[in-house]
Write a protein that holds these residues in place. Structure first.
Motif, mmCIF file in Angstrom:
data_model
loop_
_atom_site.group_PDB
_atom_site.id
_atom_site.type_symbol
_atom_site.label_atom_id
_atom_site.label_comp_id
_atom_site.label_asym_id
_atom_site.label_seq_id
_atom_site.Cartn_x
_atom_site.Cartn_y
_atom_site.Cartn_z
ATOM 1 N N LEU A 1 0.828 -1.205 0.000
ATOM 2 C CA LEU A 1 0.000 0.000 0.000
ATOM 3 C C LEU A 1 0.859 1.250 0.000
ATOM 4 N N ALA A 2 1.881 1.248 0.826
ATOM 5 C CA ALA A 2 2.759 2.411 0.909
ATOM 6 C C ALA A 2 3.441 2.680 -0.419
ATOM 7 N N ARG A 3 3.908 1.627 -1.073
ATOM 8 C CA ARG A 3 4.623 1.820 -2.333
ATOM 9 C C ARG A 3 3.678 2.223 -3.466
ATOM 10 N N ALA A 4 2.472 1.645 -3.485
ATOM 11 C CA ALA A 4 1.535 1.932 -4.574
ATOM 12 C C ALA A 4 0.981 3.348 -4.502
ATOM 13 N N THR A 5 0.891 3.925 -3.314
ATOM 14 C CA THR A 5 0.301 5.254 -3.163
ATOM 15 C C THR A 5 1.348 6.362 -3.161
ATOM 16 N N GLY A 6 2.624 6.024 -3.294
ATOM 17 C CA GLY A 6 3.661 7.044 -3.365
ATOM 18 C C GLY A 6 3.960 7.665 -2.020
ATOM 19 N N GLY A 7 4.780 8.715 -2.042
ATOM 20 C CA GLY A 7 5.157 9.365 -0.796
ATOM 21 C C GLY A 7 6.308 8.642 -0.120
ATOM 22 N N SER A 8 6.787 9.213 0.971
ATOM 23 C CA SER A 8 7.904 8.628 1.694
ATOM 24 C C SER A 8 7.412 7.508 2.604
ATOM 25 N N ILE A 9 8.265 6.515 2.798
ATOM 26 C CA ILE A 9 7.920 5.331 3.576
ATOM 27 C C ILE A 9 8.967 5.122 4.666
ATOM 28 N N SER A 10 8.506 4.780 5.850
ATOM 29 C CA SER A 10 9.400 4.435 6.944
ATOM 30 C C SER A 10 8.853 3.201 7.632
ATOM 31 N N ARG A 11 9.751 2.372 8.132
ATOM 32 C CA ARG A 11 9.315 1.154 8.827
ATOM 33 C C ARG A 11 9.939 1.105 10.209
ATOM 34 N N ILE A 12 9.108 0.763 11.193
ATOM 35 C CA ILE A 12 9.571 0.607 12.564
ATOM 36 C C ILE A 12 9.284 -0.827 12.987
ATOM 37 N N GLN A 13 10.322 -1.560 13.343
ATOM 38 C CA GLN A 13 10.145 -2.916 13.864
ATOM 39 C C GLN A 13 10.032 -2.821 15.379
ATOM 40 N N PHE A 14 8.833 -3.000 15.892
ATOM 41 C CA PHE A 14 8.608 -2.848 17.326
ATOM 42 C C PHE A 14 9.110 -4.086 18.062
ATOM 43 N N THR A 15 9.987 -3.868 19.031
ATOM 44 C CA THR A 15 10.567 -4.917 19.853
ATOM 45 C C THR A 15 10.522 -4.469 21.311
ATOM 46 N N PRO A 16 10.679 -5.384 22.267
ATOM 47 C CA PRO A 16 10.621 -4.988 23.680
ATOM 48 C C PRO A 16 11.662 -3.951 24.081
ATOM 49 N N ASP A 17 12.814 -3.892 23.375
ATOM 50 C CA ASP A 17 13.856 -2.944 23.759
ATOM 51 C C ASP A 17 13.825 -1.649 22.939
ATOM 52 N N LEU A 18 12.787 -1.457 22.116
ATOM 53 C CA LEU A 18 12.665 -0.220 21.344
ATOM 54 C C LEU A 18 12.347 0.941 22.278
ATOM 55 N N LEU A 19 13.035 2.066 22.090
ATOM 56 C CA LEU A 19 12.843 3.237 22.938
ATOM 57 C C LEU A 19 11.912 4.248 22.272
ATOM 58 N N PRO A 20 11.206 5.069 23.060
ATOM 59 C CA PRO A 20 10.366 6.109 22.468
ATOM 60 C C PRO A 20 11.128 7.047 21.549
ATOM 61 N N SER A 21 12.372 7.359 21.880
ATOM 62 C CA SER A 21 13.176 8.255 21.044
ATOM 63 C C SER A 21 13.499 7.633 19.698
ATOM 64 N N ASP A 22 13.520 6.289 19.617
ATOM 65 C CA ASP A 22 13.733 5.635 18.326
ATOM 66 C C ASP A 22 12.563 5.908 17.381
ATOM 67 N N VAL A 23 11.400 6.152 17.944
ATOM 68 C CA VAL A 23 10.204 6.406 17.159
ATOM 69 C C VAL A 23 10.082 7.887 16.804
ATOM 70 N N THR A 24 10.183 8.743 17.803
ATOM 71 C CA THR A 24 9.910 10.168 17.604
ATOM 72 C C THR A 24 11.128 10.983 17.218
ATOM 73 N N GLY A 25 12.307 10.565 17.658
ATOM 74 C CA GLY A 25 13.522 11.352 17.469
ATOM 75 C C GLY A 25 14.003 11.908 18.800
ATOM 76 N N SER A 26 15.155 12.535 18.787
ATOM 77 C CA SER A 26 15.734 13.056 20.025
ATOM 78 C C SER A 26 16.652 14.233 19.711
ATOM 79 N N SER A 27 16.976 14.977 20.749
ATOM 80 C CA SER A 27 17.903 16.106 20.622
ATOM 81 C C SER A 27 19.320 15.639 20.939
ATOM 82 N N ILE A 28 20.220 15.870 19.989
ATOM 83 C CA ILE A 28 21.618 15.466 20.134
ATOM 84 C C ILE A 28 22.473 16.721 20.249
ATOM 85 N N TYR A 29 23.409 16.699 21.183
ATOM 86 C CA TYR A 29 24.258 17.874 21.386
ATOM 87 C C TYR A 29 25.332 17.943 20.307
#
Length: 327
Positions: free
Chosen positions: A67-95
């Protein structure tokens, strides 16, 4: 909402033709599931988020990718695992030492279509990171809000909650998914075709975008302008109210469910080439849009039936008991 649509009937028919091409393209990857593909596409056009729930190995992730490929636009995939952090999903501030300041690094959620694979294998804390994204189309990190791309759709897959290593999605997150659908096992003909085609190559590698850049956003705008009569609005409200008053339901569908039901019905009408919504559109969507939101009383749960089946049964009962208002 009840103002007459500005969509030309010919334009609605053009959308139907485009939708048929999208369904046909995805069907080259997921054979024999045209109804499921149409339901998923309607959710995308309605600006909603889709939850695909079924047992492993029936093509949930493949459907999301196709569906993502047929409708165009940018695509991202997140493999949800028990050790996945919220910042891996949303992003974070790096100094940044060179600039002596913090710089925001976007997470995987910054895409038009985000595929959340096995979302209920992540911890509740990580699952909650999607709440703001799905409802408000933005991410807030360290007090600063960052808008997500438009359009933005989460297509998440999950295994049934009685399988090992899964966490139950919280009610607030289930309510943010416009619809929950199931793939089901393919019939013998479709599975035989899968053995022949997938055995030689991955068909998704040959799948090309059917829509031009910005095409999905244009279709979504058209879907929002589909006409809904006052009678159909009343019908939606009575169906939603029926879930709240059902004897086996502890917590019925929310006002958000009313809005999402109407949006999904508009998109379904447009996919059928119509510039107006019928009560039949509501009936066809009721189980997919409402069942996953219901919280049942313990007396309604039967080990032989399961919660998902019980919720679907109750929604069908409510629809059958709700009279269709006269135009």
């Amino acid at each position: 909402m009840t103002d007459r649509t500005t969509i030309d009937p010919r334009a609605a028919d053009e959308v139907r033709q485009v939708a048929e091409r999208v369904v046909a393209a995805v069907a080259t990857v997921i054979d024999g599931k045209d109804f499921v593909i149409r339901s998923a596409l309607a959710v995308m056009l309605a600006g909603g988020h889709l939850l695909i729930e079924d047992v492993p190995g029936v093509g949930k992730t493949m459907l999301a990718k196709a569906l993502a490929r047929a409708t165009g636009g940018s695509i991202s995939r997140i493999q949800f695992t028990p050790d996945l952090l919220p910042s891996d999903v949303t992003g974070s501030s790096i100094y940044d030492r060179a600039a002596s300041r913090f710089e925001f690094k976007p997470g995987a959620v910054f895409a038009n279509v985000v595929i959340g694979d096995e979302i209920n294998r992540a911890s509740p804390k990580t699952q909650a990171a999607l709440l703001e994204c799905m409802e408000e189309g933005q991410v807030t990190v360290d007090g600063t809000s960052w808008p997500l791309p438009d359009p933005f759709t989460v297509v998440a897959t999950q295994n049934p909650v009685d399988m090992e290593g899964t966490y139950v999605l919280p009610e607030a997150q289930r309510d943010r998914f416009m619809a929950r659908i199931s793939m089901g096992y393919p019939d013998e003909r479709a599975e035989r075709e899968m053995l022949r085609s997938h055995g030689r190559e991955d068909p998704i590698d040959r799948l090309q975008s059917v829509l031009p850049p910005g095409g999905l956003a244009d279709l979504a705008t058209a879907a929002r302008n589909v006409y809904v009569s006052a009678a159909v609005e009343t019908y939606v409200l009575r169906v939603i109210g029926g879930t709240r008053g059902h004897s086996e339901v502890r917590l019925g569908a929310s006002p958000r469910a009313s809005l999402q039901m109407l949006r999904a019905a508009k998109a379904t009408a447009l996919l059928d080439g119509r510039d107006f919504v019928l009560p039949d559109d509501v009936d066809a969507l009721a189980v997919d849009v409402l069942a996953h939101r219901l919280i049942l009383r313990r007396t309604a749960l039967d080990v032989r039936e399961g919660q998902a089946a019980a919720s679907a049964r109750i929604v069908r009962q409510v629809v059958a008991a709700t009279p269709v208002p006269l135009q």
